[in-house]
Scaffold this motif. Structure first.
Motif, mmCIF file in Angstrom:
data_model
loop_
_atom_site.group_PDB
_atom_site.id
_atom_site.type_symbol
_atom_site.label_atom_id
_atom_site.label_comp_id
_atom_site.label_asym_id
_atom_site.label_seq_id
_atom_site.Cartn_x
_atom_site.Cartn_y
_atom_site.Cartn_z
ATOM 1 N N ILE A 72 117.551 19.393 -6.381
ATOM 2 C CA ILE A 72 116.111 19.466 -6.635
ATOM 3 C C ILE A 72 115.894 19.813 -8.104
ATOM 4 O O ILE A 72 116.482 20.770 -8.617
ATOM 5 C CB ILE A 72 115.446 20.518 -5.715
ATOM 6 C CG1 ILE A 72 115.646 20.096 -4.260
ATOM 7 C CG2 ILE A 72 113.976 20.688 -6.050
ATOM 8 C CD1 ILE A 72 115.233 21.122 -3.245
ATOM 9 N N ARG A 73 115.061 19.021 -8.752
ATOM 10 C CA ARG A 73 114.754 19.247 -10.168
ATOM 11 C C ARG A 73 113.705 20.354 -10.315
ATOM 12 O O ARG A 73 112.861 20.536 -9.440
ATOM 13 C CB ARG A 73 114.230 17.960 -10.807
ATOM 14 C CG ARG A 73 115.253 16.839 -10.844
ATOM 15 C CD ARG A 73 114.720 15.603 -11.565
ATOM 16 N NE ARG A 73 113.368 15.226 -11.180
ATOM 17 C CZ ARG A 73 113.063 14.340 -10.227
ATOM 18 N NH1 ARG A 73 114.034 13.752 -9.551
ATOM 19 N NH2 ARG A 73 111.823 14.040 -9.965
ATOM 20 N N ALA A 74 113.735 21.057 -11.429
ATOM 21 C CA ALA A 74 112.738 22.088 -11.714
ATOM 22 C C ALA A 74 111.347 21.472 -11.701
ATOM 23 O O ALA A 74 111.133 20.384 -12.252
ATOM 24 C CB ALA A 74 113.017 22.727 -13.077
ATOM 25 N N GLY A 75 110.399 22.114 -11.033
ATOM 26 C CA GLY A 75 109.020 21.651 -10.971
ATOM 27 C C GLY A 75 108.747 20.616 -9.899
ATOM 28 O O GLY A 75 107.600 20.211 -9.696
ATOM 29 N N GLU A 76 109.772 20.185 -9.193
ATOM 30 C CA GLU A 76 109.606 19.160 -8.160
ATOM 31 C C GLU A 76 109.010 19.766 -6.890
ATOM 32 O O GLU A 76 109.320 20.899 -6.522
ATOM 33 C CB GLU A 76 110.977 18.547 -7.851
ATOM 34 C CG GLU A 76 110.946 17.373 -6.917
ATOM 35 C CD GLU A 76 112.323 16.758 -6.722
ATOM 36 O OE1 GLU A 76 112.414 15.830 -5.923
ATOM 37 O OE2 GLU A 76 113.290 17.208 -7.356
ATOM 38 N N GLU A 77 108.136 19.019 -6.223
ATOM 39 C CA GLU A 77 107.547 19.459 -4.964
ATOM 40 C C GLU A 77 108.624 19.575 -3.891
ATOM 41 O O GLU A 77 109.498 18.719 -3.788
ATOM 42 C CB GLU A 77 106.491 18.441 -4.513
ATOM 43 C CG GLU A 77 105.924 18.738 -3.143
ATOM 44 C CD GLU A 77 104.990 17.633 -2.653
ATOM 45 O OE1 GLU A 77 104.022 18.000 -1.973
ATOM 46 O OE2 GLU A 77 105.230 16.460 -2.933
ATOM 47 N N LEU A 78 108.556 20.642 -3.091
ATOM 48 C CA LEU A 78 109.469 20.812 -1.967
ATOM 49 C C LEU A 78 108.737 20.532 -0.670
ATOM 50 O O LEU A 78 107.618 20.977 -0.472
ATOM 51 C CB LEU A 78 110.020 22.239 -1.923
ATOM 52 C CG LEU A 78 110.934 22.646 -3.055
ATOM 53 C CD1 LEU A 78 111.385 24.093 -2.867
ATOM 54 C CD2 LEU A 78 112.131 21.732 -3.133
#
Length: 112
Positions: A72-78
């Motif tokens: 998961i990339r930083a700032g990506e929606e989970l």
């Protein structure tokens, strides 16, 4: 699953109920996890609850752990799955459960 992808959100829940006291798995209110969105298909993380139970019963709090299912990339929606397509494969049944249990009609890419 690879535990090195686990992130423990170490906040005290505002309210929780022991899983054994309900006909459902349990309930709790966690501030940060309430910001997670839903997806019936492949979620970005799986949710695990660890309720604290002692001699005086359950419901004294517990930990919520998110285990990433992919990088998961930083700032990506989970997104997590409240009712998964794998567990409830019939779309109309799954959408009805989400509406009844969580108060929304799912429009994720799996249901659309």
């Amino acid at each position: 699953a690879d535990a090195s992808n686990a992130v423990t959100i170490d906040i005290a829940p505002l309210a929780s109920t022991c899983a054994s006291a309900l006909s459902v798995e349990g309930s709790a209110l966690y501030l940060l996890s309430s910001m997670l969105n839903h997806a019936c298909g492949a979620p970005d993380a799986n949710v695990e609850f660890a309720f604290l139970c002692g001699e005086d019963g359950c419901g004294r709090g517990g930990d919520l752990t998110l285990l990433a299912t992919r990088d998961i990339r930083a700032g990506e929606e989970l997104r997590v799955s409240y009712v998964s397509a794998e567990d409830v494969p019939v779309k109309s049944t799954r959408r009805a459960q989400l509406l009844e249990r969580y108060g929304f009609m799912c429009s994720c890419s799996t249901c659309a």
